[in-house]
Write an enzyme that holds these catalytic residues in place. Structure first.
Site, PDB file in Angstrom:
ATOM      1  N   ASP A  57      -8.129  -4.291   8.534  1.00 17.18           N
ATOM      2  CA  ASP A  57      -7.743  -3.258   8.116  1.00 17.18           C
ATOM      3  C   ASP A  57      -7.479  -3.461   6.449  1.00 17.18           C
ATOM      4  O   ASP A  57      -6.718  -2.674   5.694  1.00 17.18           O
ATOM      5  CB  ASP A  57      -6.105  -2.848   8.620  1.00 17.18           C
ATOM      6  CG  ASP A  57      -5.493  -4.173   8.552  1.00 17.18           C
ATOM      7  OD1 ASP A  57      -5.664  -5.300   7.954  1.00 17.18           O
ATOM      8  OD2 ASP A  57      -4.267  -3.936   8.990  1.00 17.18           O
TER       9      ASP A  57
ATOM     10  N   GLU B 134       0.678  -1.230  -0.028  1.00 10.25           N
ATOM     11  CA  GLU B 134      -0.189   0.154   0.105  1.00 10.25           C
ATOM     12  C   GLU B 134       0.943   1.359   0.158  1.00 10.25           C
ATOM     13  O   GLU B 134       1.892   1.498   0.365  1.00 10.25           O
ATOM     14  CB  GLU B 134      -0.891  -0.066   1.185  1.00 10.25           C
ATOM     15  CG  GLU B 134      -1.776  -1.004   1.324  1.00 10.25           C
ATOM     16  CD  GLU B 134      -2.621  -1.224   2.521  1.00 10.25           C
ATOM     17  OE1 GLU B 134      -3.807  -1.831   2.464  1.00 10.25           O
ATOM     18  OE2 GLU B 134      -2.089  -0.712   3.696  1.00 10.25           O
TER      19      GLU B 134
END
Length: 339
Positions: free
Chosen positions: A230, A58
């Site tokens: 998450d 990410e």
């Protein structure tokens, strides 16, 4: 020549060992509160994620009129099999006016610090006053930092621990056995750990739709700190729990993608936590009220820790100055560097 400060992992580890991670967590909370209080000044987008069957890579960017930051971070639950951490990160802080990089830093240790500080900050505003007991479900790498933050900042005295890997719980208790006035109780199930506590923190790692907490484990007055869910396809709470109390998130567009609320209808009501923090005082909660912080981690928290570490690097002279970008007598002659 203007240079960029660089804090590598050994330098960060030595600094945290010297001052204590709890001191940095405590110092970070006002930075987080300041940045969340000026929420509307930031340009915000959900993090960019590259998913694979093993995990996710990410990028997390954010900026305001003065500073811009980003973090590269991964999440690979299989990594311990290969000797790697589940989560690893690096980040940069730059000045907006020139784009010059001010700080390049490891963000593996510091992600653990900022995640714990964010959890403590949210509980400061959402949990009952003077909580003393916390359940900690998931006793991996993040758990030590959560324990220290909740103990030193919020005054938690007893932590009821459970992990499917019993060795993880043993590691946690052994690491923190010398912390004064903090008692650990090793539990045989998540249900046992949750009985009679004020706060429940879940920080499990498996990338799947898990049900770590069920509604029968939730008691009146509890604050739930759901940290592990998450990414898309990863949850920790039974859906019914989300209807038992008010749900708070960091950045709703991102939480809708990867938080506990990812499977909830679009009209399911949540409150972004900045709305509470900007008031400067805890919510007016009833004694039996249940609050839920659906925390997925947001870029503003990395912005805050990078600001803090940039200040610390100047105050305490940690890190090294490196030449990462050209500073030239003739800025239009880049080729001159290699001629």
């Amino acid at each position: 020549m203007r240079k960029t400060n660089y804090i590598d992992l050994p330098t960060m580890a030595a600094y945290l060992k010297k001052v204590g991670p709890e001191k940095v967590i405590e110092r970070l909370i006002p930075y987080l509160e300041q940045d969340y209080s000026r929420w509307e000044e930031f340009y915000k987008i959900p993090r960019t994620a590259h998913h694979c069957k093993e995990g996710v890579c990410e990028l997390m960017p954010i900026g305001n009129k003065d500073l811009f930051s980003y973090k590269y971070v991964n999440g690979h639950p299989i990594n311990p099999k290969f000797g790697f951490l589940t989560v690893m990160g690096i980040g940069m802080l730059a000045e907006v006016s020139t784009g010059f990089p001010l700080l390049l830093s490891e963000l593996t240790l510091t992600t653990a610090i900022r995640t714990a500080a964010t959890s403590v900050m949210a509980a400061k505003y959402l949990a009952k006053k003077e909580p003393k007991k916390m359940a900690l479900i998931g006793n991996g790498c993040q758990s030590d930092f959560q324990c220290l933050g909740f103990h030193y900042v919020l005054g938690i005295e007893e932590i009821y621990c459970y992990d499917v890997d019993e060795a993880a719980t043993d590691r946690l208790i052994n690491n923190l056995k010398d912390v004064k006035n903090l008692k650990f109780i090793k539990c045989k199930s998540a249900k046992e750990a949750c009985k009679g506590v004020d706060i429940v923190t879940t920080i499990t790692a498996d990338k799947k739709l898990a049900t770590i907490l069920t509604k029968d484990m939730i008691e009146p007055g509890m604050h739930l700190n759901a940290v592990g869910g998450d990414c898309p396809g990863k949850t920790e709470l039974e859906t019914d729990i989300l209807h038992m109390g008010n749900v708070y998130v960091e950045f709703e567009p991102q939480s809708r993608i990867e938080g506990e609320i990812q499977h909830m209808p679009e009209d399911f009501k949540v409150t972004e936590i900045w709305n509470v923090i900007k008031t400067g005082k805890p919510i007016d909660r009833k004694a039996d009220e249940i609050t839920i912080f659906d925390s997925v981690g947001f870029a503003i928290e990395d912005f805050s820790i990078l600001r803090l570490m940039n200040d610390i690097s100047k105050e305490e002279h940690i890190g090294t100055e490196e030449v990462l970008v050209p500073v030239r007598d003739n800025p239009k002659n880049l080729f001159g560097l290699i001629k």
